[in-house]
Scaffold this motif. Structure first.
Motif, PDB file in Angstrom:
ATOM      1  N   ALA A  61      18.553 -20.478 -25.799  1.00  0.00           N
ATOM      2  CA  ALA A  61      18.064 -20.026 -24.489  1.00  0.00           C
ATOM      3  C   ALA A  61      19.000 -18.985 -23.893  1.00  0.00           C
ATOM      4  CB  ALA A  61      17.915 -21.215 -23.548  1.00  0.00           C
ATOM      5  N   ASN A  62      20.297 -19.217 -24.000  1.00  0.00           N
ATOM      6  CA  ASN A  62      21.255 -18.247 -23.460  1.00  0.00           C
ATOM      7  C   ASN A  62      21.130 -16.903 -24.153  1.00  0.00           C
ATOM      8  OD1 ASN A  62      22.216 -20.200 -21.761  1.00  0.00           O
ATOM      9  ND2 ASN A  62      24.140 -20.508 -22.841  1.00  0.00           N
ATOM     10  N   VAL A  63      21.010 -16.917 -25.461  1.00  0.00           N
ATOM     11  CA  VAL A  63      20.927 -15.670 -26.223  1.00  0.00           C
ATOM     12  C   VAL A  63      19.581 -14.980 -25.976  1.00  0.00           C
ATOM     13  CG1 VAL A  63      20.876 -14.699 -28.561  1.00  0.00           C
ATOM     14  CG2 VAL A  63      22.604 -16.397 -27.956  1.00  0.00           C
ATOM     15  N   ALA A  64      18.512 -15.761 -25.798  1.00  0.00           N
ATOM     16  CA  ALA A  64      17.174 -15.181 -25.592  1.00  0.00           C
ATOM     17  C   ALA A  64      17.088 -14.350 -24.315  1.00  0.00           C
ATOM     18  CB  ALA A  64      16.125 -16.281 -25.567  1.00  0.00           C
ATOM     19  N   VAL A  65      17.823 -14.733 -23.290  1.00  0.00           N
ATOM     20  CA  VAL A  65      17.734 -13.995 -22.021  1.00  0.00           C
ATOM     21  C   VAL A  65      18.909 -13.037 -21.819  1.00  0.00           C
ATOM     22  CG1 VAL A  65      16.351 -15.756 -20.875  1.00  0.00           C
ATOM     23  CG2 VAL A  65      18.843 -15.842 -20.699  1.00  0.00           C
ATOM     24  N   ALA A  66      19.732 -12.901 -22.831  1.00  0.00           N
ATOM     25  CA  ALA A  66      20.903 -12.021 -22.718  1.00  0.00           C
ATOM     26  C   ALA A  66      20.499 -10.558 -22.732  1.00  0.00           C
ATOM     27  CB  ALA A  66      21.855 -12.296 -23.878  1.00  0.00           C
ATOM     28  N   GLU A  67      21.418  -9.736 -22.255  1.00  0.00           N
ATOM     29  CA  GLU A  67      21.234  -8.295 -22.378  1.00  0.00           C
ATOM     30  C   GLU A  67      21.075  -7.988 -23.867  1.00  0.00           C
ATOM     31  OE1 GLU A  67      24.109  -4.488 -22.243  1.00  0.00           O
ATOM     32  OE2 GLU A  67      24.319  -5.888 -20.589  1.00  0.00           O
ATOM     33  N   PRO A  68      20.099  -7.154 -24.230  1.00  0.00           N
ATOM     34  CA  PRO A  68      19.831  -6.923 -25.658  1.00  0.00           C
ATOM     35  C   PRO A  68      20.861  -6.023 -26.341  1.00  0.00           C
ATOM     36  CG  PRO A  68      18.308  -5.661 -24.344  1.00  0.00           C
ATOM     37  CD  PRO A  68      19.126  -6.483 -23.384  1.00  0.00           C
ATOM     38  N   SER A  69      22.083  -6.484 -26.356  1.00  0.00           N
ATOM     39  CA  SER A  69      23.139  -5.795 -27.085  1.00  0.00           C
ATOM     40  C   SER A  69      24.011  -6.863 -27.727  1.00  0.00           C
ATOM     41  CB  SER A  69      23.987  -4.927 -26.138  1.00  0.00           C
ATOM     42  OG  SER A  69      24.752  -5.747 -25.283  1.00  0.00           O
ATOM     43  N   ALA A  70      24.804  -6.459 -28.697  1.00  0.00           N
ATOM     44  CA  ALA A  70      25.672  -7.431 -29.368  1.00  0.00           C
ATOM     45  C   ALA A  70      26.644  -8.067 -28.373  1.00  0.00           C
ATOM     46  CB  ALA A  70      26.431  -6.759 -30.506  1.00  0.00           C
ATOM     47  N   VAL A  71      27.240  -7.262 -27.514  1.00  0.00           N
ATOM     48  CA  VAL A  71      28.198  -7.782 -26.539  1.00  0.00           C
ATOM     49  C   VAL A  71      27.501  -8.721 -25.561  1.00  0.00           C
ATOM     50  CG1 VAL A  71      29.761  -7.159 -24.655  1.00  0.00           C
ATOM     51  CG2 VAL A  71      29.751  -5.819 -26.759  1.00  0.00           C
ATOM     52  N   GLY A  72      26.329  -8.346 -25.093  1.00  0.00           N
ATOM     53  CA  GLY A  72      25.577  -9.195 -24.170  1.00  0.00           C
ATOM     54  C   GLY A  72      25.230 -10.536 -24.780  1.00  0.00           C
ATOM     55  N   ARG A  73      24.848 -10.527 -26.040  1.00  0.00           N
ATOM     56  CA  ARG A  73      24.496 -11.783 -26.714  1.00  0.00           C
ATOM     57  C   ARG A  73      25.724 -12.655 -26.972  1.00  0.00           C
ATOM     58  NH1 ARG A  73      20.091  -8.497 -29.708  1.00  0.00           N
ATOM     59  NH2 ARG A  73      18.347  -9.015 -28.353  1.00  0.00           N
ATOM     60  N   VAL A  74      26.838 -12.034 -27.317  1.00  0.00           N
ATOM     61  CA  VAL A  74      28.070 -12.808 -27.524  1.00  0.00           C
ATOM     62  C   VAL A  74      28.509 -13.456 -26.214  1.00  0.00           C
ATOM     63  CG1 VAL A  74      30.538 -12.618 -28.047  1.00  0.00           C
ATOM     64  CG2 VAL A  74      28.862 -11.529 -29.547  1.00  0.00           C
ATOM     65  N   ILE A  75      28.458 -12.697 -25.134  1.00  0.00           N
ATOM     66  CA  ILE A  75      28.834 -13.241 -23.828  1.00  0.00           C
ATOM     67  C   ILE A  75      27.899 -14.384 -23.440  1.00  0.00           C
ATOM     68  CG2 ILE A  75      28.924 -12.720 -21.354  1.00  0.00           C
ATOM     69  CD1 ILE A  75      29.955  -9.898 -22.202  1.00  0.00           C
TER      70      ILE A  75
END
Length: 110
Positions: A61-75
């Motif tokens: 769920a956290n990754v699904a709503v993250a900013e669509p970039s590698a850094v956004g998904r890691v955060i």
């Protein structure tokens, strides 16, 4: 998780309860595993399955709503990964059991 559930048409009330239910499942399964470890019992499959499913749901769920970039998904993935990692450190193989045995030895020698 709240944002994701709202995006799929659930009410804000349902969206607010879903993360609570997932987090409580993770906490309950973690505490069951810890209690089993402290008492020297082997844990069954259910607490492990619930811990893995809850952690995976939270991470996804956290990754699904993250900013669509590698850094956004890691955060976005960090809180779930930190929870899983800290739990594993806390209950590293038999740590609680070893502590309980050590406390028992101290009590007998006093």
């Amino acid at each position: 998780m709240f944002t994701l559930v709202c995006e799929y048409g659930e009410t804000s009330w349902t969206a607010a309860l879903l993360p609570v239910s997932v987090d409580r499942m993770i906490v309950a399964s973690s505490m069951t595993l810890l209690a089993d470890s402290r008492s020297g019992r082997r844990s069954g499959f259910l607490p492990w399955i619930l811990l893995v499913v809850g952690s995976a749901a939270s991470l996804a769920a956290n990754v699904a709503v993250a900013e669509p970039s590698a850094v956004g998904r890691v955060i976005a993935a960090w809180p779930s990964c930190a929870l899983i990692g800290s739990y594993e450190l806390f209950d590293a193989p038999g740590q609680a059991r070893r502590q309980a045995e050590g406390a028992g030895r101290l009590g007998r020698s006093a």
